[in-house]
Enzyme design. Sequence first.
Site, PDB file in Angstrom:
ATOM      1  N   ASP A 160       0.889  -1.181  -0.039  1.00  0.00           N
ATOM      2  CA  ASP A 160       0.102  -0.089  -0.040  1.00  0.00           C
ATOM      3  C   ASP A 160       0.881   1.405   0.100  1.00  0.00           C
ATOM      4  O   ASP A 160       2.234   1.326   0.349  1.00  0.00           O
ATOM      5  CB  ASP A 160      -0.901  -0.050   1.350  1.00  0.00           C
ATOM      6  CG  ASP A 160      -1.876  -0.664   1.384  1.00  0.00           C
ATOM      7  OD1 ASP A 160      -2.243  -1.256   0.460  1.00  0.00           O
ATOM      8  OD2 ASP A 160      -2.667  -0.794   2.534  1.00  0.00           O
ATOM      9  N   LYS A 211      -3.435   2.711  -2.459  1.00  0.00           N
ATOM     10  CA  LYS A 211      -4.749   3.565  -2.694  1.00  0.00           C
ATOM     11  C   LYS A 211      -4.499   4.682  -1.827  1.00  0.00           C
ATOM     12  O   LYS A 211      -4.426   4.331  -0.570  1.00  0.00           O
ATOM     13  CB  LYS A 211      -5.833   2.701  -2.387  1.00  0.00           C
ATOM     14  CG  LYS A 211      -6.081   1.779  -3.519  1.00  0.00           C
ATOM     15  CD  LYS A 211      -7.177   1.063  -3.534  1.00  0.00           C
ATOM     16  CE  LYS A 211      -7.098  -0.072  -2.234  1.00  0.00           C
ATOM     17  NZ  LYS A 211      -8.353  -0.706  -1.843  1.00  0.00           N
ATOM     18  N   MET A 219      -9.602   7.931   8.544  1.00  0.00           N
ATOM     19  CA  MET A 219      -9.903   8.480   7.152  1.00  0.00           C
ATOM     20  C   MET A 219     -10.965   9.769   7.299  1.00  0.00           C
ATOM     21  O   MET A 219     -11.734  10.056   6.789  1.00  0.00           O
ATOM     22  CB  MET A 219     -10.468   7.623   6.277  1.00  0.00           C
ATOM     23  CG  MET A 219      -9.522   6.469   5.693  1.00  0.00           C
ATOM     24  SD  MET A 219     -10.180   5.037   4.680  1.00  0.00           S
ATOM     25  CE  MET A 219     -10.623   4.014   5.799  1.00  0.00           C
TER      26      MET A 219
END
Length: 259
Positions: A39, A61, A175
């Site tokens: 990642d 991502k 997030m």
Amino acid sequence: MSDFPDGTVWLVGAGPGDPELLTRKAERLIGMATVVFHDALVGPGVLELANRAARLVHVGKRSGRHSKDQATIDKLIVAAALAGERVVRLKGGDPAIFGRATEELEACHGAGVPVRICPGVTAASAAAASLGQSLTLRGRARKLTFVTAHARAGEALDLDWATLADPEATLAIYMGKAAAGDLSRQLIAAGLPAQTPVALVESASLSTERQFHSRLDLLPLVARTALGDGPALLLIGRAMQVGGVPEQAAARTAREEVL
Ligand code: SAH
């Protein structure tokens, strides 16, 4: 008998960034892999542990900048295993927390590829450790809730605000940077006091780490003006009070006076 034969996959937790926060098992598996799919959030120090001959494939991502979609990643992992490779799928933090592990597990199961999980230190634990604070507080923060505040582009956050606005809980929000405004407004509207302590930790465990303490009503301002480009974890709740909870601090002082 090795736990990592050719043609198999391990989903490995890379932890929050500091290579010393890897488990010993993760370190060993990374060293044994012939291919590592990693990642964006996996730090360079962790990738250095791979065998020199291993292929390192970046499938990172980051919100809004998807370089490979999930279905493509699933296919790459399965194809590598079917070609006889020892595959490590390295994910930031713990693979089982907001890590799309289920898609990858199902893709492997569907193709008959053996797959296992090696856990990692999740961002909430790393952030609390950096702050030098506990995520729970005996009798006062009895619940720890992991929440993702990632909304699809153009969609409002669809969370159960009444349940989240629990003064006895600590919310660990992943997030959540872009949604800080929504989070603050909705939690206050659902009854959480505006002065509820908030801590923000950016790039926990990395040399670029930054920490901020604030309160729920000021969270959007801090998120907008103080945070940079790194991944950030938001922690909301009484347990985030700097210098301890007022009543406990008072009790401590009283006890010290008695002694
Ligand atoms: N599986 C990961 C979470 C992936 S979701 C884990 O268990 O930690 C990605 C989010 O995790 C980021 O948006 C951020 O909120 C958080 N995060 C990951 N690494 C972080 C770090 N080093 N410091 C602060 N937050 C981090």
